[in-house]
Structures are given as structure tokens and as C-alpha cells.
Design a protein around this motif. Sequence first.
Motif, PDB file in Angstrom:
ATOM      1  N   PHE A  90      39.770  54.404  33.984  1.00  0.00           N
ATOM      2  CA  PHE A  90      39.556  54.624  35.424  1.00  0.00           C
ATOM      3  C   PHE A  90      40.104  55.999  35.812  1.00  0.00           C
ATOM      4  N   GLY A 150      31.230  47.212  32.071  1.00  0.00           N
ATOM      5  CA  GLY A 150      32.626  46.803  32.225  1.00  0.00           C
ATOM      6  C   GLY A 150      33.020  46.606  33.675  1.00  0.00           C
ATOM      7  N   LYS A 151      32.009  46.391  34.536  1.00  0.00           N
ATOM      8  CA  LYS A 151      32.288  46.135  35.945  1.00  0.00           C
ATOM      9  C   LYS A 151      32.378  44.621  36.154  1.00  0.00           C
ATOM     10  N   VAL A 152      33.370  44.208  36.913  1.00  0.00           N
ATOM     11  CA  VAL A 152      33.597  42.772  37.122  1.00  0.00           C
ATOM     12  C   VAL A 152      32.463  42.168  37.942  1.00  0.00           C
ATOM     13  N   THR A 153      31.913  41.038  37.462  1.00  0.00           N
ATOM     14  CA  THR A 153      30.870  40.360  38.237  1.00  0.00           C
ATOM     15  C   THR A 153      31.368  39.000  38.749  1.00  0.00           C
ATOM     16  N   ASN A 154      32.382  38.458  38.116  1.00  0.00           N
ATOM     17  CA  ASN A 154      32.949  37.182  38.548  1.00  0.00           C
ATOM     18  C   ASN A 154      34.368  37.121  38.019  1.00  0.00           C
ATOM     19  N   LEU A 155      35.277  36.681  38.839  1.00  0.00           N
ATOM     20  CA  LEU A 155      36.656  36.616  38.353  1.00  0.00           C
ATOM     21  C   LEU A 155      37.365  35.398  38.902  1.00  0.00           C
ATOM     22  N   LEU A 156      38.289  34.931  38.120  1.00  0.00           N
ATOM     23  CA  LEU A 156      39.080  33.789  38.546  1.00  0.00           C
ATOM     24  C   LEU A 156      40.464  33.931  37.927  1.00  0.00           C
ATOM     25  N   MET A 157      41.457  33.801  38.776  1.00  0.00           N
ATOM     26  CA  MET A 157      42.817  33.988  38.275  1.00  0.00           C
ATOM     27  C   MET A 157      43.647  32.770  38.621  1.00  0.00           C
ATOM     28  N   ARG A 164      34.563  27.360  35.138  1.00  0.00           N
ATOM     29  CA  ARG A 164      34.297  27.678  36.538  1.00  0.00           C
ATOM     30  C   ARG A 164      33.525  28.986  36.713  1.00  0.00           C
ATOM     31  N   ILE A 165      33.829  29.981  35.873  1.00  0.00           N
ATOM     32  CA  ILE A 165      33.119  31.262  36.069  1.00  0.00           C
ATOM     33  C   ILE A 165      31.809  31.310  35.291  1.00  0.00           C
ATOM     34  N   MET A 190      29.957  41.065  42.786  1.00  0.00           N
ATOM     35  CA  MET A 190      31.070  40.391  42.117  1.00  0.00           C
ATOM     36  C   MET A 190      31.462  39.127  42.885  1.00  0.00           C
ATOM     37  N   LYS A 191      31.698  38.066  42.143  1.00  0.00           N
ATOM     38  CA  LYS A 191      32.182  36.849  42.794  1.00  0.00           C
ATOM     39  C   LYS A 191      33.695  36.799  42.636  1.00  0.00           C
ATOM     40  N   ALA A 192      34.386  36.998  43.735  1.00  0.00           N
ATOM     41  CA  ALA A 192      35.851  36.993  43.683  1.00  0.00           C
ATOM     42  C   ALA A 192      36.341  35.612  44.096  1.00  0.00           C
ATOM     43  N   ASN A 193      37.010  34.938  43.192  1.00  0.00           N
ATOM     44  CA  ASN A 193      37.521  33.595  43.476  1.00  0.00           C
ATOM     45  C   ASN A 193      38.999  33.689  43.844  1.00  0.00           C
ATOM     46  N   ASP A 223      38.439  47.670  44.114  1.00  0.00           N
ATOM     47  CA  ASP A 223      38.620  48.643  43.026  1.00  0.00           C
ATOM     48  C   ASP A 223      37.438  49.585  42.849  1.00  0.00           C
ATOM     49  N   TYR A 224      36.282  49.198  43.412  1.00  0.00           N
ATOM     50  CA  TYR A 224      35.091  50.039  43.278  1.00  0.00           C
ATOM     51  C   TYR A 224      34.799  50.787  44.581  1.00  0.00           C
ATOM     52  N   PHE A 236      39.458  26.874  45.479  1.00  0.00           N
ATOM     53  CA  PHE A 236      39.034  28.279  45.446  1.00  0.00           C
ATOM     54  C   PHE A 236      38.097  28.593  46.613  1.00  0.00           C
ATOM     55  N   ILE A 266      45.107  50.220  40.673  1.00  0.00           N
ATOM     56  CA  ILE A 266      43.864  49.438  40.552  1.00  0.00           C
ATOM     57  C   ILE A 266      44.244  48.078  39.976  1.00  0.00           C
ATOM     58  N   THR A 267      43.593  47.029  40.425  1.00  0.00           N
ATOM     59  CA  THR A 267      43.984  45.691  39.958  1.00  0.00           C
ATOM     60  C   THR A 267      43.769  45.546  38.452  1.00  0.00           C
ATOM     61  N   ALA A 283      40.080  44.487  37.261  1.00  0.00           N
ATOM     62  CA  ALA A 283      39.099  45.553  37.005  1.00  0.00           C
ATOM     63  C   ALA A 283      39.460  46.313  35.731  1.00  0.00           C
TER      64      ALA A 283
END
Lengths: 93, 295
Positions: free
Chosen positions: B281, B142-149, B232-233, A1-4, A46-47, A15, B104-105, B108
Motif C-alpha cells: 500500500f 487483492g482487494k477485499v470483497t467480503n470480510l468477517l472478523m 459465513r463469507i 465489499m461486504k463488511a460484516n 481503506d480504498y 452481524f 490502513i486496516t 485490507a
Amino acid sequence: MKANYGYLDGSGEFFITIDTDLCIECTDHGCVDACPLGLFEIIVDDYDDDVAAIKEEHRKKLKYDCAPCKPVSDRPPLPCVEACAPGAVTHSW
Amino acid sequence: MSENTAEFWRWKEYNWHDETVDPRDGEIISAGVDVGSVSSQAVVMIDGKLYAYSNMRTGSDSPDSARKAMNWALENTGLALDDIHYTVGTGYGRVNVPFADRAITEIACHARGGNLMYGPTVRTILDMGGQDCKAIHCDERGKVTNLLMNDKCAAGTGRGMEVFADLLAVSIEEVGDLSLDVEEEPPPVSSTCVVFAKSEASSLLREGWSKKRVLAAYCSAMAHRVVSLLDRIGMEKDFAITGGIAKNKGVVTRLERELKLTSMKSEYDTQIAGAIGAALFARALVEKQRKKVAK
């Protein structure tokens, strides 16, 4: 996972990206000690993996917190990037 | 002198449960509580299927909001809090859900909830919440591979839209439709800050712009703002929008126009995606615990 971790505002995009798939392989976690401001911490995500993350209190002011390591000219390699053995840490600016 | 006390930002709160299901027939009763900055949702699932939920405004006390949301979801179901095997708290107030077994966030949870709501093909999820906007890339599980907030300012969030509804004295639920009722698309207002956008909108109203036109300009600015996050993602089909803003046709239509993509639609309420993910979850964690005990 790429967490930004970071933000985008009127002045630009700031970022720090941590590739947790690479990070989980690392036991050294050099980034934590390398950052002079102590931006990094190791968390259980979370995992249920132990991975590096940027501390909550720094996430909205990265532009300023990282500024000492980013002089306008003759920029040296970033300590956090250099200390990360698996190459999981990147900066967007 | 009369005072206008109408609250145009106020959206309808509601609860629901499936009357055709007897929850006692289920093996695992799991729950997810999403305490967001603006709204709170509680979801109860029976063996991974949606059974009951509630959606209400978050108050000033997160534990109280979580309790109220859960009690409302359980209303008339015959279930009590003690009947739930596992509860996961998520959202901004996730650590303040007093009856949660784990936090859990929401990132996810939205990915997991989106996977159920839109199917395993969904890859990009845009959660447009009350106080932030999240672009999430996920895999087929449904697993996060890239995230941006982006939660540094209110631009591109539900709260920003509420500010505009109040400014223009238009019900928040009508904003989307009204913004689409313009002959020509106006240029967007400032997309970097809600305060700037609000003062710009006031000037435009003084110049004689109609409310619809100003709303169109703001919806357009919001869409433009979130596109940069998606860029960006790395935008990938299939694409879905969750959160309250997903119900605003004005923003969704303009976003689809800018992305040249149609977002996926779901029979589920887009605002409960995070709570659904949390309940999923919770179910997985019960199964994990039971497997451990059986060994």
C-alpha cells in the motif's frame, strides 16, 4: 465489499453486513439518522471511499444494542434497513 | 522448593534481510509495520520486492514495539528510517506507529499481502492472529470483497493456543506436531470459550488423557471454530492461511480435513502477510503522490 460488523459467540451470530459497493453510490446516508442508538457512522475506508460503518464501541454488543428494534413478536421493519435506499444493510439475526 | 519459570508460550523472534540486494539501487523504498495484539512485524520492500523484515513480540507500549520492530528490520542493512519513502501502519496498534505516514486496516493489508504471497488466484484468506480471527474474501487484485472478523473472545486465536501451551507445559512451536501424534482423533473440547476449554482440558488430564490427546482436542476445536466464520463469507478456492497459527500443523491439517481442501503454501513467512500488504500500500501511495506532482 461486504463488511460484516459483529461477532459470533456461544449464544449465536450477530452481524450487520454493509455492502460498500452499494453504499458508495448513496449520498443520503439515511442509516446514520435512522438508528435510534446512533450505531452508524460514515468513514473513509481503506480504498478512500466514503461508506457507512458500525461504530467501534457497538461492534461487540450488537445483540443488545439492536434489541429494542427487534421485539420477539410483531417485529416492524428495521429502521436502518428501511432507511438504506440502495439496500446495502442487512442483519444476520 | 524450585519454581518452574519456563515460558512455553514464547515463540522465537527473528529478523532477516536480503544480502544480495543493494537497497540504494531501488527507486521506491516502502515499509509496513503491523503492530498486532501479540506480535509486531516490520517489512521493508524495495520496488515492491521483499528486502527485510522482523518479527517480534508486542510489548505493553505500541509505539515502542513499532519502533523496535522497524529498527530490528533495518539492522545491518545500511538503511535508516529517513531513507524510507513511505510507511503504512496496520494491525491493532496501527494508529500508534509514530513514524507511519498512514494507517490502513489489517484486513485490507492481509488481502493485499496474501495476493503477493499466494498469487492472484487466492480468493479466501484466513488470518489467524494473536487475538482475533479474520475471514477475508478478495479479488484478483487483492482487494477485499467480503470480510468477517471475530475478536470478541480468544477462542480460535493464537493467544488461546499460548494458554494451552502453558497449561500443558509444551513449547508453542511443538504443539502442532504433538497434536498430530495421536492414534485416534479425540472429540474436540469447547470451541466457544478459551476459559471453558482450559477447564475442560484440566478435567481431561485428570481423567488420564495424554497431553498429545488434549492438544489434538484443542486444535480440533480451533479448526471447527474458524470453519463457521469461513462458511459465513462463502468459502472459495484458492484458500490460504496467514498469521501465526498458519505455522501450527495440527490446526491447519484439521482445518483442511474439515473443509476438504488443501490450503495454498508460500515461500513467505505467514506472519508477515499484514506488514507486506502495508508495504505494498505504501509503495502504491508513493506512486500516486508522484503522479499527482508530475501532472
